[in-house]
Design a protein around this motif. Structure first.
Motif, PDB file in Angstrom:
ATOM      1  N   PRO A  44       0.836  -1.217   0.000  1.00  0.00           N
ATOM      2  CA  PRO A  44       0.000   0.000   0.000  1.00  0.00           C
ATOM      3  C   PRO A  44       0.864   1.257   0.000  1.00  0.00           C
ATOM      4  O   PRO A  44       1.843   1.369   0.743  1.00  0.00           O
ATOM      5  CB  PRO A  44      -0.796  -0.132   1.313  1.00  0.00           C
ATOM      6  CG  PRO A  44      -0.885  -1.615   1.555  1.00  0.00           C
ATOM      7  CD  PRO A  44       0.420  -2.176   1.057  1.00  0.00           C
ATOM      8  N   GLY A  45       0.497   2.193  -0.865  1.00  0.00           N
ATOM      9  CA  GLY A  45       1.244   3.439  -0.972  1.00  0.00           C
ATOM     10  C   GLY A  45       2.354   3.415  -2.002  1.00  0.00           C
ATOM     11  O   GLY A  45       2.974   4.444  -2.267  1.00  0.00           O
ATOM     12  N   SER A  46       2.617   2.233  -2.601  1.00  0.00           N
ATOM     13  CA  SER A  46       3.719   2.131  -3.569  1.00  0.00           C
ATOM     14  C   SER A  46       3.233   2.057  -5.013  1.00  0.00           C
ATOM     15  O   SER A  46       4.026   1.808  -5.912  1.00  0.00           O
ATOM     16  CB  SER A  46       4.570   0.887  -3.263  1.00  0.00           C
ATOM     17  OG  SER A  46       3.842  -0.299  -3.533  1.00  0.00           O
ATOM     18  N   THR A  47       1.952   2.291  -5.219  1.00  0.00           N
ATOM     19  CA  THR A  47       1.367   2.104  -6.552  1.00  0.00           C
ATOM     20  C   THR A  47       2.082   2.910  -7.623  1.00  0.00           C
ATOM     21  O   THR A  47       2.376   2.393  -8.708  1.00  0.00           O
ATOM     22  CB  THR A  47      -0.124   2.493  -6.530  1.00  0.00           C
ATOM     23  OG1 THR A  47      -0.781   1.744  -5.512  1.00  0.00           O
ATOM     24  CG2 THR A  47      -0.780   2.203  -7.869  1.00  0.00           C
ATOM     25  N   GLU A  48       2.385   4.175  -7.330  1.00  0.00           N
ATOM     26  CA  GLU A  48       3.009   5.028  -8.336  1.00  0.00           C
ATOM     27  C   GLU A  48       4.415   4.564  -8.682  1.00  0.00           C
ATOM     28  O   GLU A  48       4.893   4.782  -9.800  1.00  0.00           O
ATOM     29  CB  GLU A  48       3.026   6.481  -7.855  1.00  0.00           C
ATOM     30  CG  GLU A  48       1.640   7.101  -7.735  1.00  0.00           C
ATOM     31  CD  GLU A  48       0.839   6.982  -9.022  1.00  0.00           C
ATOM     32  OE1 GLU A  48       1.393   7.286 -10.099  1.00  0.00           O
ATOM     33  OE2 GLU A  48      -0.335   6.575  -8.961  1.00  0.00           O
ATOM     34  N   ARG A  99       3.764   1.011 -10.767  1.00  0.00           N
ATOM     35  CA  ARG A  99       3.014   1.070 -12.023  1.00  0.00           C
ATOM     36  C   ARG A  99       3.892   1.100 -13.282  1.00  0.00           C
ATOM     37  O   ARG A  99       3.636   0.334 -14.219  1.00  0.00           O
ATOM     38  CB  ARG A  99       2.061   2.266 -12.029  1.00  0.00           C
ATOM     39  CG  ARG A  99       1.239   2.355 -13.334  1.00  0.00           C
ATOM     40  CD  ARG A  99       0.290   3.529 -13.354  1.00  0.00           C
ATOM     41  NE  ARG A  99      -0.824   3.319 -12.441  1.00  0.00           N
ATOM     42  CZ  ARG A  99      -1.040   4.042 -11.350  1.00  0.00           C
ATOM     43  NH1 ARG A  99      -0.214   5.019 -11.022  1.00  0.00           N
ATOM     44  NH2 ARG A  99      -2.082   3.796 -10.595  1.00  0.00           N
ATOM     45  N   PRO A 100       4.941   1.923 -13.352  1.00  0.00           N
ATOM     46  CA  PRO A 100       5.758   1.918 -14.579  1.00  0.00           C
ATOM     47  C   PRO A 100       6.397   0.562 -14.868  1.00  0.00           C
ATOM     48  O   PRO A 100       6.498   0.154 -16.026  1.00  0.00           O
ATOM     49  CB  PRO A 100       6.827   2.988 -14.291  1.00  0.00           C
ATOM     50  CG  PRO A 100       6.225   3.864 -13.250  1.00  0.00           C
ATOM     51  CD  PRO A 100       5.384   2.961 -12.405  1.00  0.00           C
ATOM     52  N   TRP A 101       6.823  -0.127 -13.812  1.00  0.00           N
ATOM     53  CA  TRP A 101       7.414  -1.466 -13.985  1.00  0.00           C
ATOM     54  C   TRP A 101       6.382  -2.452 -14.513  1.00  0.00           C
ATOM     55  O   TRP A 101       6.658  -3.214 -15.450  1.00  0.00           O
ATOM     56  CB  TRP A 101       7.988  -1.922 -12.647  1.00  0.00           C
ATOM     57  CG  TRP A 101       8.523  -3.315 -12.629  1.00  0.00           C
ATOM     58  CD1 TRP A 101       9.640  -3.784 -13.258  1.00  0.00           C
ATOM     59  CD2 TRP A 101       7.955  -4.441 -11.955  1.00  0.00           C
ATOM     60  NE1 TRP A 101       9.805  -5.131 -13.004  1.00  0.00           N
ATOM     61  CE2 TRP A 101       8.792  -5.550 -12.204  1.00  0.00           C
ATOM     62  CE3 TRP A 101       6.832  -4.608 -11.145  1.00  0.00           C
ATOM     63  CZ2 TRP A 101       8.529  -6.823 -11.689  1.00  0.00           C
ATOM     64  CZ3 TRP A 101       6.564  -5.865 -10.617  1.00  0.00           C
ATOM     65  CH2 TRP A 101       7.411  -6.951 -10.899  1.00  0.00           C
ATOM     66  N   VAL A 102       5.182  -2.428 -13.929  1.00  0.00           N
ATOM     67  CA  VAL A 102       4.115  -3.329 -14.381  1.00  0.00           C
ATOM     68  C   VAL A 102       3.741  -3.031 -15.830  1.00  0.00           C
ATOM     69  O   VAL A 102       3.576  -3.945 -16.649  1.00  0.00           O
ATOM     70  CB  VAL A 102       2.880  -3.218 -13.455  1.00  0.00           C
ATOM     71  CG1 VAL A 102       1.683  -3.947 -14.058  1.00  0.00           C
ATOM     72  CG2 VAL A 102       3.200  -3.783 -12.074  1.00  0.00           C
ATOM     73  N   GLU A 103       3.624  -1.764 -16.165  1.00  0.00           N
ATOM     74  CA  GLU A 103       3.258  -1.402 -17.541  1.00  0.00           C
ATOM     75  C   GLU A 103       4.353  -1.796 -18.521  1.00  0.00           C
ATOM     76  O   GLU A 103       4.056  -2.224 -19.644  1.00  0.00           O
ATOM     77  CB  GLU A 103       2.962   0.090 -17.619  1.00  0.00           C
ATOM     78  CG  GLU A 103       1.678   0.470 -16.886  1.00  0.00           C
ATOM     79  CD  GLU A 103       1.364   1.949 -16.960  1.00  0.00           C
ATOM     80  OE1 GLU A 103       2.228   2.725 -17.428  1.00  0.00           O
ATOM     81  OE2 GLU A 103       0.258   2.335 -16.538  1.00  0.00           O
TER      82      GLU A 103
END
Length: 205
Positions: free
Chosen positions: A66-70, A73-77
């Protein structure tokens, strides 16, 4: 008229929490971009392993704190952009790992009856050794990819193949600094510090 079954499948299942931890332990620090694996190179290796007649499926399983989404996200994308499927799960408790999710996905593909080869990127023998050896008993080839320093379960298995991640062409931009007390050459070698000496002057957290 005859109906053909599903095409043979080669499945890669990447245990992101375990691989990140193993790489960090190997380096003695959080990996920088230079020492992070290139998933496009892993994907090309998997396609070569599958050959022209099999379906190559590449998946990464990860926790999201939690709190690490930003940050994540670039790695997942980037993973999705090179053809990897990503299973992401919130890290809401110490036992919110993805081992069971990985095993369920392997079981799902095995139940479809066309799973020719499973590649697991993990050094977690406690979770994977027994299930993977059972797959071999049912004529599915199994390869573990990872770091030889942290994959004893695969290295010691008589039926599981092991491939060091660094041996896959192009996965790392620079050679990993892997010198350890177990791999010293006869002439000796320098073991660099994990941290700057000046860090001794920094306040303890």
């Amino acid at each position: 008229m005859t109906t053909s079954g599903p095409a043979p499948r080669v499945l890669l299942v990447w245990d992101a929490p375990n691989m990140d931890m193993s790489l960090g332990s190997l380096l003695g620090a959080r990996p920088t971009a230079t020492f992070r694996p290139r998933f496009d190179a892993v994907g090309r290796w998997l396609l070569d392993l599958a050959g022209p007649d099999a379906v190559a499926e590449a998946t990464v399983f990860t926790n999201v704190v939690p709190g690490s989404t930003e940050v994540v996200r670039p790695w997942v994308e980037a993973l999705r952009n090179v053809g990897f499927g990503v299973f992401a799960k919130p890290k809401i408790a110490d036992d919110s790992d993805v081992d069971d999710d990985m095993l369920r996905h392997i079981e799902l593909r095995a139940a479809e009856g066309a799973l020719r080869h499973v590649v697991v990127a993990s050094g977690d023998g406690r979770a994977f050794r027994e299930p993977l050896e059972k797959l071999v008993e049912h004529d599915t080839a199994v390869t573990v990819i990872g770091f030889r320093e942290y994959a004893n379960f695969a290295l010691n298995s008589e039926v599981i193949d092991f491939l060091d991640l660094e041996d896959i062409d192009g996965v790392f931009r620079e050679p990993l600094p892997r010198m350890t007390l177990d791999t010293l050459p006869d002439e000796g070698a320098w073991l660099p510090p994990f941290r700057s000496l000046r860090s001794l002057l920094e306040p303890r957290r």
